[in-house]
Design a protein around this motif. Structure first.
Motif, mmCIF file in Angstrom:
data_model
loop_
_atom_site.group_PDB
_atom_site.id
_atom_site.type_symbol
_atom_site.label_atom_id
_atom_site.label_comp_id
_atom_site.label_asym_id
_atom_site.label_seq_id
_atom_site.Cartn_x
_atom_site.Cartn_y
_atom_site.Cartn_z
ATOM 1 N N SER A 22 0.814 -1.208 0.000
ATOM 2 C CA SER A 22 0.000 0.000 0.000
ATOM 3 C C SER A 22 0.852 1.265 0.000
ATOM 4 C CB SER A 22 -0.942 0.010 1.204
ATOM 5 O OG SER A 22 -0.198 0.092 2.402
ATOM 6 N N ALA A 23 2.143 1.122 0.256
ATOM 7 C CA ALA A 23 3.029 2.275 0.313
ATOM 8 C C ALA A 23 3.623 2.633 -1.042
ATOM 9 C CB ALA A 23 4.156 2.001 1.306
ATOM 10 N N GLY A 24 3.424 1.819 -2.052
ATOM 11 C CA GLY A 24 3.995 2.073 -3.366
ATOM 12 C C GLY A 24 5.186 1.178 -3.619
ATOM 13 N N PRO A 25 5.960 1.462 -4.667
ATOM 14 C CA PRO A 25 7.084 0.596 -5.030
ATOM 15 C C PRO A 25 8.136 0.535 -3.929
ATOM 16 C CG PRO A 25 6.643 2.220 -6.748
ATOM 17 C CD PRO A 25 5.802 2.581 -5.571
ATOM 18 N N LEU A 26 8.774 -0.618 -3.791
ATOM 19 C CA LEU A 26 9.840 -0.793 -2.805
ATOM 20 C C LEU A 26 11.203 -0.460 -3.395
ATOM 21 C CD1 LEU A 26 8.678 -4.153 -1.221
ATOM 22 C CD2 LEU A 26 8.380 -1.831 -0.347
ATOM 23 N N HIS A 27 11.227 -0.124 -4.664
ATOM 24 C CA HIS A 27 12.467 0.168 -5.376
ATOM 25 C C HIS A 27 12.186 1.371 -6.273
ATOM 26 C CE1 HIS A 27 16.341 -0.882 -7.134
ATOM 27 N NE2 HIS A 27 15.813 -0.661 -8.323
ATOM 28 N N ALA A 28 13.139 2.245 -6.458
ATOM 29 C CA ALA A 28 12.936 3.435 -7.292
ATOM 30 C C ALA A 28 12.610 3.012 -8.720
ATOM 31 C CB ALA A 28 14.175 4.317 -7.256
ATOM 32 N N SER A 115 15.502 1.859 -11.587
ATOM 33 C CA SER A 115 16.892 2.099 -11.190
ATOM 34 C C SER A 115 17.639 0.782 -11.086
ATOM 35 C CB SER A 115 16.943 2.810 -9.841
ATOM 36 O OG SER A 115 16.393 4.089 -9.944
ATOM 37 N N GLU A 116 18.839 0.728 -11.667
ATOM 38 C CA GLU A 116 19.671 -0.468 -11.540
ATOM 39 C C GLU A 116 20.273 -0.582 -10.142
ATOM 40 O OE1 GLU A 116 22.666 -0.780 -14.567
ATOM 41 O OE2 GLU A 116 21.206 -1.341 -16.100
ATOM 42 N N THR A 117 20.428 0.531 -9.464
ATOM 43 C CA THR A 117 20.995 0.520 -8.115
ATOM 44 C C THR A 117 20.015 -0.191 -7.192
ATOM 45 O OG1 THR A 117 22.050 2.623 -8.601
ATOM 46 C CG2 THR A 117 21.950 1.961 -6.278
ATOM 47 N N TRP A 118 20.417 -1.323 -6.656
ATOM 48 C CA TRP A 118 19.502 -2.183 -5.901
ATOM 49 C C TRP A 118 18.978 -1.520 -4.629
ATOM 50 C CZ3 TRP A 118 20.631 -3.487 -0.899
ATOM 51 C CH2 TRP A 118 21.955 -3.333 -0.497
ATOM 52 N N TYR A 119 19.721 -0.613 -4.044
ATOM 53 C CA TYR A 119 19.304 -0.011 -2.781
ATOM 54 C C TYR A 119 18.545 1.301 -2.969
ATOM 55 C CZ TYR A 119 23.674 2.445 -3.719
ATOM 56 O OH TYR A 119 24.668 3.157 -4.320
ATOM 57 N N ALA A 120 18.308 1.707 -4.204
ATOM 58 C CA ALA A 120 17.598 2.967 -4.457
ATOM 59 C C ALA A 120 16.117 2.803 -4.119
ATOM 60 C CB ALA A 120 17.762 3.384 -5.906
ATOM 61 N N VAL A 121 15.672 3.544 -3.120
ATOM 62 C CA VAL A 121 14.266 3.506 -2.719
ATOM 63 C C VAL A 121 13.585 4.798 -3.157
ATOM 64 C CG1 VAL A 121 12.671 3.328 -0.777
ATOM 65 C CG2 VAL A 121 14.788 1.988 -0.783
ATOM 66 N N GLN A 157 8.020 9.112 -6.130
ATOM 67 C CA GLN A 157 8.124 10.564 -5.933
ATOM 68 C C GLN A 157 7.752 11.383 -7.173
ATOM 69 O OE1 GLN A 157 12.208 10.515 -4.294
ATOM 70 N NE2 GLN A 157 11.268 11.204 -2.376
ATOM 71 N N ARG A 158 6.828 10.908 -7.964
ATOM 72 C CA ARG A 158 6.424 11.616 -9.180
ATOM 73 C C ARG A 158 5.893 13.011 -8.887
ATOM 74 N NH1 ARG A 158 2.171 13.631 -11.394
ATOM 75 N NH2 ARG A 158 2.090 13.831 -13.642
ATOM 76 N N SER A 159 5.073 13.158 -7.849
ATOM 77 C CA SER A 159 4.443 14.457 -7.580
ATOM 78 C C SER A 159 5.463 15.539 -7.195
ATOM 79 C CB SER A 159 3.363 14.339 -6.506
ATOM 80 O OG SER A 159 3.927 13.897 -5.292
ATOM 81 N N SER A 160 6.634 15.143 -6.758
ATOM 82 C CA SER A 160 7.652 16.138 -6.410
ATOM 83 C C SER A 160 8.727 16.271 -7.496
ATOM 84 C CB SER A 160 8.307 15.785 -5.071
ATOM 85 O OG SER A 160 8.942 14.521 -5.148
#
Length: 166
Positions: A22-28, A115-121, A157-160
């Motif tokens: 419910s919080a959205g994607p877990l990865h960027a 994002s290919e960076t695995w830790y990018a949230v 973070q589309r809205s920002s």
């Protein structure tokens, strides 16, 4: 495992999955649906031309991100590319799936940037801008029947996002 630990594990997994989803994607990442009153061949040509136009760093000399796109493969139904950030060198994988409708006079595009960076949230809207900038740069936002469907749930973070600086 005991019955109690199985029960607790299932409860945590079920609650955790529902709560996290419910919080959205877990990865960027970003997923966008676009509709155009143009044949897919025209949309395909415009996107491929824009990706090729923005392949070098010289197109972002002023510090923006409208550069360093690299075409991986392309057909009238699917385009695959990569985008590298000019400063931090992060890389995102980009895909466009093009489907004709309306007797081949209109095109539905499903696009994804991850994002290919695995830790990018979080990404400050970078994945959205990767996609949107190509649509805007190729002037497809001016196409008849232009419609965009996405949300913060589908795009980190589309809205920002401020794609004018990208």
């Amino acid at each position: 495992m005991t019955r109690i630990s199985n029960f607790l594990l299932m409860g945590v997994m079920t609650f955790g999955i529902c709560e996290l989803c419910s919080a959205g994607p877990l990865h960027a990442q970003c997923k966008v649906e676009w509709y155009f009153g143009l044949p897919c061949r025209s949309v395909y040509e415009a996107l491929v031309m824009q990706i090729k136009k923005w392949r070098t760093a010289s197109t972002c000399a002023s510090g923006g991100q409208k550069c360093l796109y690299k075409l991986q493969s392309a057909s009238v139904h699917f385009i695959s590319a990569k985008h590298s950030a000019a400063v931090k060198k992060y890389v995102e994988d980009i895909n466009f799936r093009l489907v004709s409708y309306g007797f081949f006079t209109h095109c539905h595009v499903s696009a994804m940037s991850v994002s290919e960076t695995w830790y990018a949230v979080t990404d400050h809207g970078t994945n959205y801008c990767n996609l949107y900038n190509l649509i805007e740069g190729s002037r497809l936002i001016e196409a008849p029947g232009y419609k965009e469907i996405t949300s913060d749930f589908l795009c980190t973070q589309r809205s920002s996002a401020d794609c004018s600086v990208y």
